[in-house]
Design a protein around this motif. Sequence first.
Motif, PDB file in Angstrom:
ATOM      1  N   GLU A 326      -5.354  -2.746  -5.107  1.00  8.97           N
ATOM      2  CA  GLU A 326      -4.325  -4.035  -5.493  1.00  8.97           C
ATOM      3  C   GLU A 326      -3.145  -3.216  -4.711  1.00  8.97           C
ATOM      4  O   GLU A 326      -1.929  -3.465  -3.887  1.00  8.97           O
ATOM      5  N   ASP A 327      -2.689  -1.806  -5.221  1.00  7.31           N
ATOM      6  CA  ASP A 327      -1.292  -1.456  -5.511  1.00  7.31           C
ATOM      7  C   ASP A 327      -1.593  -1.063  -4.495  1.00  7.31           C
ATOM      8  O   ASP A 327      -0.315  -0.341  -3.846  1.00  7.31           O
ATOM      9  N   ILE A 329      -3.145  -1.968  -1.660  1.00  8.81           N
ATOM     10  CA  ILE A 329      -2.692  -2.684  -0.354  1.00  8.81           C
ATOM     11  C   ILE A 329      -1.278  -2.957  -0.751  1.00  8.81           C
ATOM     12  O   ILE A 329      -0.251  -3.272   0.265  1.00  8.81           O
ATOM     13  N   ALA A 330      -0.472  -3.384  -1.350  1.00 10.29           N
ATOM     14  CA  ALA A 330       1.050  -3.602  -1.924  1.00 10.29           C
ATOM     15  C   ALA A 330       1.715  -2.607  -1.786  1.00 10.29           C
ATOM     16  O   ALA A 330       2.826  -3.277  -1.171  1.00 10.29           O
ATOM     17  N   ALA A 331       1.361  -1.512  -1.200  1.00 15.93           N
ATOM     18  CA  ALA A 331       2.462  -0.510  -1.495  1.00 15.93           C
ATOM     19  C   ALA A 331       2.839  -0.298  -0.570  1.00 15.93           C
ATOM     20  O   ALA A 331       3.588  -0.198   0.500  1.00 15.93           O
ATOM     21  N   LEU A 333       2.488  -2.797   2.373  1.00 16.49           N
ATOM     22  CA  LEU A 333       2.487  -4.077   3.166  1.00 16.49           C
ATOM     23  C   LEU A 333       4.255  -4.214   2.414  1.00 16.49           C
ATOM     24  O   LEU A 333       4.964  -4.647   2.953  1.00 16.49           O
ATOM     25  N   TYR A 334       4.397  -4.370   0.664  1.00 16.38           N
ATOM     26  CA  TYR A 334       5.670  -4.160   0.570  1.00 16.38           C
ATOM     27  C   TYR A 334       7.165  -3.187   0.018  1.00 16.38           C
ATOM     28  O   TYR A 334       7.451  -3.614  -0.345  1.00 16.38           O
ATOM     29  N   GLY A 335       6.235  -1.775   0.175  1.00 15.57           N
ATOM     30  CA  GLY A 335       6.680  -0.515  -1.457  1.00 15.57           C
ATOM     31  C   GLY A 335       7.705  -0.260  -0.243  1.00 15.57           C
ATOM     32  O   GLY A 335       8.263   0.427  -0.835  1.00 15.57           O
TER      33      GLY A 335
END
Lengths: 377, 122
Positions: A326-327, A329-331, A333-335
């Motif tokens: 999760e971390d 992918i979040a980085a 896509l959104y980081g």
Amino acid sequence: MQRLFDSSQQILIRSHDVYLPLVYDPHIKEEVQGCESVPGESKSIVRFAGVYFIKSFDIFSLVRNYRSLAPRDYERLKREVFEKYRLTPHAHDALLDEKLKILLFRVMPHFIRSSKISFAGRRAKKEGVLDTIGERLHVPERYYRQAQDFMDTRQMLRSLKKIEGKKRFLQPPGDGMISGRDFRQWLYRALSDRILAEQAGGLKRALSMRSQFQEVKAKHLAALMYITDTGKLEIDGFGIIRQEPGKEYLVYKRTGEYVLKDYYARSYRFPDCRVAVSTYVPNRPMVLDKYKHPFLNGFHARQEICLKDCTSPGEFSAEAIIRGIEDGIAALLYGYDPRQRNGYHSLDRTWVHLPTIDFEDYRIREKTEAFHEKRAD
Amino acid sequence: MTDMAIEKALQVEEEEKLLPLVVEIMPGHAAEGLIDIYEPGSYTAKSLRKLCDKTLNRKNLSIEERLIAEEIKRQLEGGRLLCRGRDTDGTAVEYAVVEETEAGEKYLYVPVRAIKPQEGGY
């Protein structure tokens, strides 16, 4: 050792230890006399019937370690035992190792939709993980046959009954003199006993494992055997790859395409990639594919994603794997902050642009922009 | 656009208004989340954010739903709700797509993700 066993050479047994004849020459004489003069200590050199013997090995230790000391002889003996009792070697390996079980039954359900929406009950009856795997994985036909063989325990039960009916032989030879050949006979009987006991233990474990799968449908079992065999699967963008050697795995989730914006609000379309963590270090997500991104140092496969803080604890658990992925992918896509340009690389070329990694090929060009570029040509 | 095409588009728009709306809030990149279903007409002109707040404040959750709600709450600590990469300020219909159940019933579906920011880089 084989020469000793083949000879009529006498050896001495005392308290489960084997004493071999000591070659007695003037050099050893003094040493022997020194040993004899020390009272009360367990003697490594003894005198029996006028002959000196030296302590060599424990007979039970020989039985326990014979497989390593004389592997060929051990295997030959094992084949003879199997032939004598008409036993069949069985694969006693676990169907799924513990890590794979956790990945399939606790991590995968987090990332895969197992049921459709239904107005009757908010969500239709949840399919089991095995149903999901069975339906979405193409399992070759031979695994269905293997699954049926796997559950057929008749041969195993027959073998186990045969072994357990045999009389055990564990009595060590008594203290005193014994020839090398007689000692070998005793040794082989002890080894046969040990082989049978190991086989019985293995059969019991295998039967116990099969009893766990009694309620499992054949199609599910076939799918599990296929996964165990190949060490990999991918369903709905979630995948597992076994790393050889050993029982570590790479676990990944595909990101799909996504769009990032640069400082000037221009859009860049990034292709799909697999964000993975290893079961060995779940708190270091990486991109498996050859990929470029502001948070990846270069443009090649298996790059670790640069994260400020990963919430995954370092040790393997279902939660650690889920958090790590999760971390990651979040980085990606959104980081990325286009104002701060907080990566190894900036999406847009800055005025202090260093020719490192370029993302111009990902830019989504507006129609007017493309028109003006074409006119300029 | 021809008259017939315009008429067809309007007809589709009218039909969609009669469909129930399903909002699903998922923690992070999980495949399943908390679901709420709204009858046709009950969600028109309401912002997606408002509908999400209603779902998140629901009582009488099952054990499974409670676990999901806890995970959503964890993600929202410093995080936010996103729908298809965008904020949830618009009306729910703006984000919806038409889907079908296994029984063939159509509905409007809005997937919302609760994303905790994960800063990368340096």
